[in-house]
Write a protein that holds these residues in place. Sequence first.
Motif, PDB file in Angstrom:
ATOM      1  N   LEU A  77       0.933  -1.231  -0.155  1.00 42.45           N
ATOM      2  CA  LEU A  77      -0.051   0.116   0.030  1.00 42.45           C
ATOM      3  C   LEU A  77       0.877   1.246   0.040  1.00 42.45           C
ATOM      4  CD1 LEU A  77      -2.729   1.456   0.118  1.00 42.45           C
ATOM      5  CD2 LEU A  77      -2.527   0.955   2.697  1.00 42.45           C
ATOM      6  N   ASN A  78       2.212   1.173   0.629  1.00 42.31           N
ATOM      7  CA  ASN A  78       2.947   2.336   0.608  1.00 42.31           C
ATOM      8  C   ASN A  78       3.679   2.538  -0.418  1.00 42.31           C
ATOM      9  OD1 ASN A  78       3.039   4.506   2.597  1.00 42.31           O
ATOM     10  ND2 ASN A  78       5.024   3.484   3.450  1.00 42.31           N
ATOM     11  N   ARG A  79       3.439   2.210  -1.617  1.00 45.29           N
ATOM     12  CA  ARG A  79       3.885   2.417  -3.077  1.00 45.29           C
ATOM     13  C   ARG A  79       2.829   2.955  -3.923  1.00 45.29           C
ATOM     14  NH1 ARG A  79       7.532   1.725  -0.028  1.00 45.29           N
ATOM     15  NH2 ARG A  79       9.344   0.520  -0.088  1.00 45.29           N
ATOM     16  N   SER A  80       3.147   3.678  -4.958  1.00 44.22           N
ATOM     17  CA  SER A  80       2.409   4.294  -5.917  1.00 44.22           C
ATOM     18  C   SER A  80       0.825   4.831  -5.221  1.00 44.22           C
ATOM     19  CB  SER A  80       1.845   2.960  -6.814  1.00 44.22           C
ATOM     20  OG  SER A  80       2.589   2.446  -7.755  1.00 44.22           O
ATOM     21  N   PHE A  81       1.165   5.457  -4.277  1.00 41.04           N
ATOM     22  CA  PHE A  81       0.308   6.287  -3.250  1.00 41.04           C
ATOM     23  C   PHE A  81      -0.157   7.296  -3.860  1.00 41.04           C
ATOM     24  CE2 PHE A  81      -1.947   7.899   0.141  1.00 41.04           C
ATOM     25  CZ  PHE A  81      -2.558   6.788   0.859  1.00 41.04           C
ATOM     26  N   GLN A  82      -1.076   7.140  -4.841  1.00 40.85           N
ATOM     27  CA  GLN A  82      -1.923   8.490  -5.452  1.00 40.85           C
ATOM     28  C   GLN A  82      -3.255   7.754  -6.008  1.00 40.85           C
ATOM     29  OE1 GLN A  82       0.522  10.337  -8.499  1.00 40.85           O
ATOM     30  NE2 GLN A  82       1.905   8.643  -8.722  1.00 40.85           N
ATOM     31  N   PRO A  83      -3.954   8.828  -6.405  1.00 39.54           N
ATOM     32  CA  PRO A  83      -5.368   8.457  -7.046  1.00 39.54           C
ATOM     33  C   PRO A  83      -5.374   7.809  -8.176  1.00 39.54           C
ATOM     34  CG  PRO A  83      -5.433  10.667  -6.011  1.00 39.54           C
ATOM     35  CD  PRO A  83      -4.064  10.129  -5.863  1.00 39.54           C
ATOM     36  N   ASP A  84      -5.991   6.709  -8.416  1.00 34.38           N
ATOM     37  CA  ASP A  84      -5.882   5.977  -9.655  1.00 34.38           C
ATOM     38  C   ASP A  84      -7.238   5.597 -10.233  1.00 34.38           C
ATOM     39  OD1 ASP A  84      -5.702   4.117 -11.631  1.00 34.38           O
ATOM     40  OD2 ASP A  84      -4.394   2.996 -10.715  1.00 34.38           O
ATOM     41  N   PRO A  85      -7.572   6.442 -11.361  1.00 28.95           N
ATOM     42  CA  PRO A  85      -8.884   6.427 -12.032  1.00 28.95           C
ATOM     43  C   PRO A  85      -9.410   4.900 -12.339  1.00 28.95           C
ATOM     44  CG  PRO A  85      -7.454   7.305 -13.465  1.00 28.95           C
ATOM     45  CD  PRO A  85      -6.739   7.189 -12.282  1.00 28.95           C
TER      46      PRO A  85
END
Length: 320
Positions: A77-85
């Motif tokens: 969870l602590n990677r690629s932590f940004q909104p994803d449509p």
Amino acid sequence: MDETLRSHAFASPLTGARLVVLGGVHGDETCGTVAIERLRADLESGRLALRRGELTLVPVANPLARQRQHREGERNLNRSFQPDPQPADYEARITNLLCPLLARHDVLLDLHSFHTAGAPFAMIGPRDNSGPLEPFSRAREEGWLALHLGMECVVESWLDVYAARLARLGRSTDARALAFGWGTNEYMRSQGGYAVTLECGQHRDPQAPEVAYRAILASLALLDMAGTAQSPPRPPRLLRLVDVVDRQTEGDRLLRDWASFDPVQRGQPIGVRADGRAVEAPCDGVIVFPNPQATPGSEWFYLAVDSERRLADPGLTPVP
């Protein structure tokens, strides 16, 4: 199975800081959850009152990983932590819930623990800068919060080392590739806030929940939200991450039970590859986050050196 994300919000009629506290970003790290639930009970019973501002508590940020008692549910969870449509996995869907929650706050305290023995420590982000990697303008406030958590060590420069790792592996270092290195703290900073990760001790250390609980209280006091702020303890040792070494195969092994902040000298063997090649320290420094159980292709251990940076009151002493 219940995979619901739960949060608990407390708000004072008086305006103030907006603090969010996360636990359980990784499912096998339980100290933050224990501390947050204890703090929530204090507030709900009246043993502690919120004087001003807003506080949001998230005891388990990754419910699937917690159910499985693993570091990850489907991925970290602590990677690629940004909104994803177009979220493709459970962690992406949870990230889509957590991102707007974090963005509504000013300050993040993210509570973690680690695999091997070692003393608790805090992690902070970059110094103030306008560069392309992680522009930031609240380093003084972030450093002041880390200082008040009372740890013996504070570590900086995570994203710099991640970018260097990508370059060494011959991978792209464009914005999309670097975004994989983003965790909760990086996202919080991108939204105009600031964040400190607290590594509270080894996963099963019985003192780790107490470290986490005291850190929440110290944060509330420093932000004038509850309690009384104490003078910061003596300055911690400040370390700068300079390298990360990946575990390549299951046959790679560390040569001893390393603990975070064990000293190493340049050329000293730290581990051995499956084919017998020694893995040596590239410089004098200390080990950070040794993980003998790292999956192949992931971080095996980090190296850090002493930093000349100083943590100081953001209103008084400039930080170099």
